[in-house]
Design an enzyme around this catalytic site. Structure first.
Site, PDB file in Angstrom:
ATOM      1  N   GLU A 100     -20.618  -5.495  32.542  1.00 45.94           N
ATOM      2  CA  GLU A 100     -20.074  -4.419  31.710  1.00 45.94           C
ATOM      3  C   GLU A 100     -20.847  -3.113  31.856  1.00 45.94           C
ATOM      4  O   GLU A 100     -20.251  -2.034  31.926  1.00 45.94           O
ATOM      5  CB  GLU A 100     -20.069  -4.847  30.237  1.00 45.94           C
ATOM      6  CG  GLU A 100     -19.015  -5.882  29.885  1.00 45.94           C
ATOM      7  CD  GLU A 100     -17.619  -5.304  29.832  1.00 45.94           C
ATOM      8  OE1 GLU A 100     -17.459  -4.079  29.952  1.00 45.94           O
ATOM      9  OE2 GLU A 100     -16.669  -6.092  29.657  1.00 45.94           O
ATOM     10  N   SER A 101     -22.169  -3.183  31.854  1.00 43.57           N
ATOM     11  CA  SER A 101     -22.955  -1.947  31.791  1.00 43.57           C
ATOM     12  C   SER A 101     -24.109  -1.869  32.779  1.00 43.57           C
ATOM     13  O   SER A 101     -24.765  -0.827  32.853  1.00 43.57           O
ATOM     14  CB  SER A 101     -23.525  -1.770  30.373  1.00 43.57           C
ATOM     15  OG  SER A 101     -24.508  -2.769  30.119  1.00 43.57           O
TER      16      SER A 101
END
Length: 217
Positions: A100-101
């Site tokens: 995700e990040s």
């Protein structure tokens, strides 16, 4: 991690899923479900490692980054805390954060998803208190909110891959697809990435159990 959950993970893994990645000069890890360019190498533990010889070192370096990078190590106590509190697996949380990040705690997407687990305002309104929603960028709050959402999705859909699809595309989209991973390229890629990285992390952290399982093409 119980053996039955490992077996469920193997059943959920797409037959030809791959996880590729590299660590750039700034120390940031990049992941993809295919080799986007020459920098991307197979990650140790993915199915692709069996088909692409001579790439072990690159994959091992990427997994080592997830063990030693300061930004990863800094949040591991909160990952373990959230995993225990909400009844989800720490390696699964770790894989989701990576995809995700890339462990960039201040990451904000064009759609307004925030922090390590890229929590949307809608998710925050459902799984965080108003006080926590106002501080969603803080890593501990972000991880706990994401872990709470993941636990709920796993209970609802009773399948890791479908829960991850609902994480990415929304529960409504998954239900309209018959409670299966919908035929959406972005969602399928997301599910593949997280599952492959999760599997690789399990092989690394629990080799005695993971090595007894076989992935069949």
């Amino acid at each position: 991690m119980k053996l039955w959950l490992l077996l469920l993970l193997v059943l959920a893994l797409p037959a030809r899923a791959e996880l590729w990645g590299y660590v750039d000069a700034a120390g940031m890890a990049h992941f993809a479900h295919r080799q986007l360019d020459g920098r991307y190498q197979p990650v140790l533990g993915s199915v692709s490692m069996q088909r692409v010889p001579g790439k072990t070192d690159a994959g091992l370096a990427l997994l080592n980054w997830l063990e030693i990078a300061p930004e990863v190590k800094a949040v591991q106590p909160w990952v373990r805390e959230a995993a225990e509190k909400h009844g989800v697996d720490a390696e699964l949380l770790k894989a989701i954060i990576a995809v995700e990040s890339g462990y960039q705690r201040n990451a904000v997407s064009p759609r307004g998803a925030t922090g390590l687990m890229q929590i949307t305002p809608e998710t925050a309104s459902r799984y965080a208190t108003p006080a926590d929603a106002a501080r969603l960028i803080e890593p501990r709050i972000n991880i706990h909110t994401g872990a709470r959402m993941l636990a709920d999705l796993l209970r609802r859909f009773r399948s890791i891959d479908v829960a991850l699809a609902a994480w990415n595309a929304g529960e409504g989209t998954v239900r309209r697809a018959g409670n299966r991973v919908p035929d959406i390229d972005e969602t399928q890629a997301h599910v593949h990435l997280v599952l492959e990285l999760y599997w690789a992390l399990l092989q690394q952290s629990q080799p005695a159990r993971a090595q007894r399982l076989t992935l069949h093409p």
